[in-house]
Scaffold this active site. Structure first.
Site, short mmCIF file in Angstrom:
data_model
loop_
_atom_site.label_atom_id
_atom_site.label_comp_id
_atom_site.label_asym_id
_atom_site.label_seq_id
_atom_site.Cartn_x
_atom_site.Cartn_y
_atom_site.Cartn_z
N ASP A 234 33.09 41.09 40.06
CA ASP A 234 31.68 41.51 39.66
C ASP A 234 31.60 41.72 38.42
O ASP A 234 32.72 41.81 37.60
CB ASP A 234 31.60 42.86 40.43
CG ASP A 234 32.27 44.05 40.33
OD1 ASP A 234 32.57 44.55 39.17
OD2 ASP A 234 33.19 44.38 41.08
N HIS B 153 40.73 37.43 37.34
CA HIS B 153 40.54 36.50 38.49
C HIS B 153 39.16 35.92 38.53
O HIS B 153 38.51 35.54 39.60
CB HIS B 153 40.50 37.31 39.90
CG HIS B 153 41.71 37.66 39.96
ND1 HIS B 153 42.07 39.06 40.90
CD2 HIS B 153 43.10 37.29 39.90
CE1 HIS B 153 43.61 38.89 40.95
NE2 HIS B 153 44.15 38.03 40.30
#
Length: 228
Positions: free
Chosen positions: A91, A105
């Site tokens: 996010d 990631h």
């Protein structure tokens, strides 16, 4: 503490409404990891994978940074030394709180061409027939690191860990490598180590000190003490 290196995981965003792997009833509970978070799963059923990440992208877009995100942004801004934030999260809540982060990631808000490697900002909804804007191949995928793939920026992260005076792990389970090994790398380099987590992680014994509780409470309190 001249240089602080911080690793954040799903626990820091959980209080913003973004579920972790372990949450019952959340998006992850509805799917097998092998089906939606591996290259093989994407090859088998790209429509399913895109649908999963479209939902995650919409969920993340509606979420708001919490007090822990804000505190880390403040620390990065006001600490007299260097503060490096590495996140396992995909996010963008750290950025929206005002921090600069290294996304090991990848990012939900990014798109990647599986054919030529081109990257661009993802629309809220993507599909397997979307064309790459560079090579015009229908090979669009989310720019996230799946299980079995190598995380991003590992050399850069390794250099930061070697230079750290303090390593802090926030909201991580301590069982997913290579991130789970960061505390050992930092310890070998002589850094002090601190875990801030809802409960002791699987690697809790590797840390010098720990504080447990909701991230939105313990992270701001720790930052306040550090900056006082």
């Amino acid at each position: 503490m001249d240089k602080i290196v911080i690793l954040t995981g799903a626990g820091i965003s959980a209080e913003s409404g973004l579920g972790t792997f372990r949450d019952e009833g959340g998006l992850w509970a509805q799917h097998r990891i092998e089906d939606v978070a591996t290259p093989e799963g994407f090859t088998r059923n790209p429509d399913l994978v895109h649908d999963f990440y479209n939902k995650r992208r919409a969920q993340a877009a509606e979420a708001l940074p919490n007090a822990a995100h804000a505190a880390l942004a403040r620390l990065q801004r006001d600490h007299k030394g260097d503060v490096v934030i590495v996140t396992q999260n995909v996010d963008d809540l750290h950025e929206r709180a005002g921090a600069e982060v290294i996304h090991m990631h990848g990012a939900l808000m990014g798109a990647l061409c599986a054919a030529c490697g081109h990257r661009w900002t993802a629309p809220l909804t993507m599909g397997p027939r979307d064309l790459c804007p560079k090579c015009v191949t229908p090979a669009t995928r989310p720019d996230v690191v799946w299980f079995g793939e190598i995380p991003y920026h590992m050399d850069q992260i390794g250099e930061h860990l070697m230079q750290a005076d303090l390593f802090v792990s926030i909201g991580t389970s301590g069982n997913v490598y290579p991130a789970a090994g960061f505390v050992q790398e930092a310890r070998l380099a002589g850094a002090a180590t601190l875990e801030l987590n809802l409960e002791p992680s699987e690697g809790a014994t590797l840390f010098d000190t720990a504080r447990h509780g909701p991230a939105s409470e313990i992270v701001p309190a720790w930052v306040e003490e550090l900056l006082a």
